[in-house]
Enzyme design. Structure first.
Site, PDB file in Angstrom:
ATOM      1  N   THR A 114       1.850  35.402 -43.391  1.00  0.00           N
ATOM      2  CA  THR A 114       1.000  34.918 -42.510  1.00  0.00           C
ATOM      3  C   THR A 114       0.155  35.704 -42.040  1.00  0.00           C
ATOM      4  O   THR A 114      -0.924  35.273 -41.493  1.00  0.00           O
ATOM      5  CB  THR A 114       1.888  34.217 -41.438  1.00  0.00           C
ATOM      6  OG1 THR A 114       2.630  34.902 -40.603  1.00  0.00           O
ATOM      7  CG2 THR A 114       2.508  32.813 -41.637  1.00  0.00           C
ATOM      8  N   ASP A 115       0.250  37.014 -42.252  1.00  0.00           N
ATOM      9  CA  ASP A 115      -0.886  37.945 -41.798  1.00  0.00           C
ATOM     10  C   ASP A 115      -2.147  37.467 -42.735  1.00  0.00           C
ATOM     11  O   ASP A 115      -3.448  38.326 -42.475  1.00  0.00           O
ATOM     12  CB  ASP A 115      -0.404  39.243 -41.938  1.00  0.00           C
ATOM     13  CG  ASP A 115       0.508  39.772 -40.847  1.00  0.00           C
ATOM     14  OD1 ASP A 115       0.549  39.077 -39.852  1.00  0.00           O
ATOM     15  OD2 ASP A 115       1.188  40.714 -41.075  1.00  0.00           O
ATOM     16  N   PHE A 116      -1.815  36.929 -43.917  1.00  0.00           N
ATOM     17  CA  PHE A 116      -3.165  36.717 -44.588  1.00  0.00           C
ATOM     18  C   PHE A 116      -3.425  35.314 -44.859  1.00  0.00           C
ATOM     19  O   PHE A 116      -4.265  35.109 -45.682  1.00  0.00           O
ATOM     20  CB  PHE A 116      -2.720  37.503 -46.069  1.00  0.00           C
ATOM     21  CG  PHE A 116      -2.003  38.792 -45.884  1.00  0.00           C
ATOM     22  CD1 PHE A 116      -2.860  39.784 -45.519  1.00  0.00           C
ATOM     23  CD2 PHE A 116      -0.870  38.863 -46.014  1.00  0.00           C
ATOM     24  CE1 PHE A 116      -2.333  41.277 -45.089  1.00  0.00           C
ATOM     25  CE2 PHE A 116      -0.034  40.213 -45.605  1.00  0.00           C
ATOM     26  CZ  PHE A 116      -0.939  41.283 -45.217  1.00  0.00           C
TER      27      PHE A 116
END
Lengths: 401, 420
Positions: free
Chosen positions: A177-179
């Site tokens: 989810t960071d990306f």
């Protein structure tokens, strides 16, 4: 702002970037790479975690030596500031006074404790746009919970859909989810910035990372709310199409971990696949048997060559590319995806540029990631307006640690 | 505080959406942001209306949950772009539009009036966004890609799955999600520039390149250490270092912990105390282990070898004893960012999302359907999930009558000719 015509889209926009790790730095990177002045505000007392995470050049850990941090922070400046220092918050507010946007990704108690919520900062800068990007949003029973992208992919339902069939949910191997959510956050922020450009009105954005990530689960929610069905993970597979899988190819040198994705979505593609393999019985074969036949065939094929043959025949196929492969990929090279930038301590290194090409105002990665505190004099003297004496006083007192 | 009637930030703008499954989230996100999005589909209905699952598993272009998911907040106008009359109407639609988002294959674009240069000349203020598998030009431009091919060619699949076993993908198309969401960012950068200067431009968005953005630290790891992060199975690789197990089985499902549950790095000490509080820390309270784990606090390089195996065994045994809710709430109390591995049912029953009024009910003709809610809360110009996906050609009268000024007779004639 005056609509001064320049080639850099966000020329004249200044951002105080208090965010850390992935969500935050990857949001402001979009603005920095298109001309905004992004000031990272970090401290050596509680360093941005990515500065302490590998890969390090020469395997030497150091706050100015992490490739992980560097890749997310191209084209930015950095001022060091210890917000725990008695003068820290007052100095931070003096920076914000000169900024159009504030970004942060702490749990909500941090900005509240410092008196730096949107309401607080609006008193300094009435047209401010502030985006807060905690895991679970600014409100609600879990708002104070911490997390990381690798965990949030599980909380958002993505890991449930990422597994070999019938096995434990492993999720992607990345802090997914960071990306993912930075693109949603950046979209909200840019739309708010455009609104301000047209109306003069700033605003606050409460960006709960989980709420955005749920939008990456395709039909998972509606299949449950409408049909009462909990979708299950299918490995590489697809609920409607077969063959749709990754198949092992011949070794490349010592590397026996070479794979190709072969997918078929209609009869014409199946016929084309059978034709390339010279196996015309494949068009009428039962799917499990066909999967085995394809796997036996690809094991003796070189992955890149097979991809070319399949694509030229109209079959959607592609090598499972490794990071090394991406650096050698002719299409990514054609698009200029990787930028080579010189960093004072890390040397000549590759950075990711945005994935879109704008015909008139393309992105430009203007410099490598900043050293911790690299731009202190510029930020505190030129922007904030500190005298030499005041600057030295804060330096000595540890406010800039 | 916002009022229920406040408009989204893109409310003054209109989008023409010519996307297939590759890009239809992009048009919907612009609609979520308040733009008026007109989905232009062929007279028989868009191909993505035939993508499952379907309501009640009955194949019907009006009951595709795929269509519903990605086309709410849009209007529908049918139009046959392969006819001269259709092309003329399309040009008039673009005259009143601010954005065009399309997924036309590069080699078919010019024939459909979607060539970059032609549109730049005829509609200089338009933001024209092309979403394609590999980009509008370059050696792979005319290659085909499904979601799996995109996740493979962009590098995500090489980081997804277990060592020695086939690379996998999430069974919810992340190539399509990534390319659509990043296309919105590119479109809004171009839009901001247009607000300043009045000039539009072309946004060339590639799925492969969008997926390349999901590599975590794998690209700098190759660049700096010459090591390919691989498929870590139930774990992670950071900077070429194999990190610990991430998902642990609890008494009632799974939890997503950290590498070794947080038994290294900054949270090592409090994690040991937590296990010890339950009498399950074993020998980790010894001076020897404390010293080892303290040494990992400054730098986030995980333990390896036998140490790693031992830490993992302690966590595996510990997690089995407790429910997911107990594990995660206790972990959070010691600032360990654990989470629950949610199933779809878990999400819909989640108290936190409910407290934030996340879910949205939309009215269909014969049903109320619960949808995921806004993906950001904007205080002055809220994102809203306003209305369900349209039926085929549901808004033809509005689009051709109100927007283009066609008379009822003209609209009837266009329909009779099969143009709309």
């Amino acid at each position: 702002m005056t609509a001064e015509q320049t080639d850099r889209v966000f020329e004249g926009i200044r951002i105080a970037d208090f965010a850390w790790v992935g969500v935050g730095p990857l949001v402001s990177k979009y603005l920095a790479d298109h001309g905004a002045e992004v000031i990272r505000i970090e401290s050596s007392v509680r360093p941005e975690p990515l500065r302490r995470a590998p890969p390090f050049v020469n395997d030497e850990p150091g706050l100015d030596n992490s490739g992980y941090y560097a890749d997310f922070n191209s084209s930015k400046k950095c001022a060091s500031l210890n917000l725990q220092h008695p003068d820290g918050v007052a100095i931070a507010k003096r920076i914000v006074e000169h900024c159009d946007i504030v970004t942060e990704s702490f749990t909500p108690k941090a900005m509240r404790a410092w008196g730096m919520t949107y309401e607080d900062l609006c008193e300094i800068r009435p047209d401010l746009i502030m985006i807060s990007m905690p895991m679970y949003g600014l409100t609600g029973p879990w708002s104070m919970w911490q997390g990381y992208g690798h965990v949030l992919q599980a909380a958002a339902g993505i890991s449930h859909l990422t597994a070999y069939p019938g096995e434990e949910p492993i999720g992607t191997g990345v802090a997914y989810t960071d990306f993912l959510v930075p693109h949603f956050a950046a979209s909200a922020l840019l739309a708010a910035l455009d609104h301000r450009q047209r109306t003069g009105e700033g605003q606050n954005i409460d960006f709960g990372q989980m709420e955005a990530a749920i939008h990456a689960t395709e039909t998972m929610v509606l299949d449950y709310t409408v049909n009462g069905r909990e979708q299950q993970a299918l490995g590489a597979g697809h609920p409607e199409h077969r063959p749709y899988a990754t198949y092992q190819c011949a070794a490349r040198g010592d590397d026996d971990d070479r794979w190709i994705a072969i997918t078929v979505t209609n009869d014409a593609e199946l016929a084309a696949l059978a034709d390339v393999a010279g196996e015309h019985s494949w068009t009428s074969m039962e799917s499990d048997a066909l999967d085995s036949a394809i796997a036996a065939w690809t094991r003796s094929q070189q992955a890149e060559e097979l991809m070319e043959r399949l694509q030229n025949a109209g079959v959607p196929a592609g090598v499972v590319q490794t990071p090394e492969d991406l650096r050698n990929d002719p299409q990514l090279a054609h698009r200029g995806h990787f930028w080579m930038l010189d960093h004072p301590t890390m040397g000549h290194r590759a950075y990711d540029g945005p994935s879109f090409r704008l015909s008139e105002t393309p992105a430009e990665l203007t410099k490598a990631a900043p050293l911790l505190g690299e731009d202190n004099e510029y930020v505190y003297k030129d922007i904030v307006g500190m005298s030499d004496e005041e600057y030295v006083e804060h330096l000595v007192s540890g406010a800039f640690d | 505080m916002t009022t229920q009637t406040a408009a989204g930030p893109l409310a003054p703008f209109r989008v023409i959406d010519l996307t297939n499954e590759l890009g239809q989230l992009a048009g919907r996100m612009l609609g979520d942001l308040g733009a008026e999005v007109i989905k232009v589909e062929p007279p028989g209905g868009d191909e993505s209306r035939f993508i499952g699952p379907f309501r009640g598993d009955v194949v019907d272009p009006e009951q595709s949950l795929h269509w519903w998911t990605f086309n709410n907040n849009k209007l529908s106008a049918t139009l046959d772009l392969t006819t001269a009359r259709g092309q003329e109407l399309f040009t008039r639609l673009l005259d009143g539009a601010d954005f065009l988002v399309e997924t036309c294959p590069p080699d078919a674009a010019a024939a459909l009036g979607l060539g970059v240069e032609a549109l730049r000349a005829s509609h200089p203020a338009l933001v024209h966004t092309s979403i394609t598998p590999f980009g509008r030009d370059g050696p792979y431009a005319n290659w085909k890609a499904t979601d799996l091919v995109g996740t493979a060619m962009g590098g995500l699949s090489s980081l997804c799955g277990a060592p020695g076993r086939p690379p996998i993908r999430p069974t919810a198309s992340q190539g399509y999600t990534q390319v659509s969401a990043q296309a919105v960012v590119g479109s809004l950068v171009a839009h901001y520039q247009r607000t300043r200067t009045g000039t539009g431009q072309h946004v060339d968005q590639s799925m492969q390149e969008a997926v390349t953005f999901t590599h975590d630290n794998a690209s700098p790891t190759w660049d700096i250490r010459g090591i390919n992060n691989g498929r870590p199975g139930n774990g992670r690789e950071i900077g070429g270092y194999k990190s610990g197990q991430y998902v642990y089985e609890a008494a009632d499902g799974y939890v997503a912990a950290l590498s070794y549950g947080g038994l290294f790095g900054l949270t090592a000490r409090q994690t040991i105390d937590w296990l010890d509080h339950h009498g399950m820390a074993g020998d980790l309270t010894s001076d020897e282990w404390m010293a080892k784990l303290d040494a990992t606090q400054g730098i986030l390089i995980p333990p390896a070898g036998e140490d790693a195996d031992h830490l993992n065994e302690v966590l595996v045994d510990f997690c089995k004893q407790f429910t997911r809710a107990q594990l995660v709430s206790e972990a959070q109390q010691i600032r360990n960012g654990w989470g629950i591995v949610h199933t779809p049912r878990d999400l819909l029953e989640n108290e936190h999302l409910a407290a934030r009024d996340y879910w949205v009910e939309l009215e269909h003709e014969d049903a109320h359907v619960t949808y995921p809610g806004p993906w950001a809360k904007l205080s002055k110009t809220p994102i809203r999930v306003r209305h369900r996906a349209p039926r085929i050609g549901e808004h033809n009268d509005y689009v051709y009558g109100n927007l283009l000024g066609c008379t009822d007779d003209e609209i009837a004639e266009l329909a009779a000719q099969g143009v709309i």
